[in-house]
Enzyme design. Sequence first.
Site, PDB file in Angstrom:
ATOM      1  CG  ASP A  78      26.106   3.388  -9.969  1.00 44.03           C
ATOM      2  OD1 ASP A  78      27.161   4.325  -9.420  1.00 44.03           O
ATOM      3  OD2 ASP A  78      24.923   3.706  -9.747  1.00 44.03           O
ATOM      4  CB  CYS A  83      -0.928   0.031   1.226  1.00 43.27           C
ATOM      5  SG  CYS A  83      -0.230   0.181   2.740  1.00 43.27           S
TER       6      CYS A  83
END
Length: 415
Positions: free
Chosen positions: A339, A207
């Site tokens: 990265d 949610c």
Amino acid sequence: MPLRAKVASSVSRTAAALSRAAGRGDGSVIGGWIGLKIDPDLLAHLSSGRAIALVSGTNGKTTTTRLTAAAVGVLGRVATNSFGANMPTGHTSALAKAGSTPYAVLEVDEHYLAQVLEATEPHVVALLNLSRDQLDRAKEVAMMAQLWRAALVRHTDLRVVANADDPMVVWAATPPGDPARGIRPPHVTWFSAGQRWHDDSWVCPECGSTIERSGDLWRCTGCPLRRPEPQWTVEDEGVLDPTGAWHKVSLQLPGKVNLGNAATALAVAAEFGVRPVDAVSRLGIVTSVAGRYAQVNKDGRNIRLLLAKNPASWLEAFDMADEAPTLLSINARDPDGLDTSWLYDVDFAPLRGRQVLITGDRAYDLAVRLDVNDVPFQHVRAFDDAIRSVPPGRLEVIANYTAFQDIRAELDRVN
């Protein structure tokens, strides 16, 4: 197996053996790659007739797989991809090399879990954890959890052993069923091994509300998602099983995180009917895993190798390492991810007060990060320079993937 699969399996074994003989590696990828070119369904054919466990997650897969294979070995011969080749090529090569075995325990890269579930139709899958890894090419953590969830709902007879301490794993392991279509959620057994890294699970994947924590407990503040009650837990120097019995676990592997890996291994083995009391002693025979935790004596130094490839695993590596001179090595090649900004998610403060050396392709990136963290260091250009720079005794080595393999090669590919 069909004739085509038999030929593909034979060629796979031969290619792997030739690779090893030529010193080009352990053959755990090339054999499977060639076999799958001959028969794209070879993994499914090799899996047929075996009771299979899959082990997946961001961290701890290789070690948990090795411990689980040892535990399941109580029942009989176990095929496993013990060198960490955790994509379908590696699975194919491992099963072809093992020949006919009643059991298999396979480490699976988290991105390939859905594909391998389809091909192998396993009896049980262990879901360890989800955290950030290889930011330039890997999926975001919540997206990875969504892919797992979607894959599990298609396998209604699958048994799942899952980490109750990781909200992302709990959500992925509990997809809703659909009674109208005959779809029921998988049967889940929960384990708890503690989770020190929380920075990828503060937001509910269901949610979007905040995850609230209190000790080992956690819950979503906006929906019913919360930590389930674990059946397997780490307690003191052992593991509590679902009956409440406590089993002393004596490992040759360092750190509390490996006690958690052992608990997971016992839980998975129990799904095959292995009693913890029969399996627990076998866990102690595992001394190192494809070089991880290996100890090598060289020039009066006792060198221990620790692999750390992302922020969560670096946190655990610092916990395992002794208060001793420590070499850090960082590369940014394709298997590592290109990265290195993830270094700023790692707190290097635990290294203060010890001799720290740095090396690797991206040692200067690491130098800047350590300077920001007020950790003094010395740059060395080669592994041998590091050995000469520390006094006789223990040298801890913490490295990411290809840097680890470079150092392992200098130590004659120690296993």
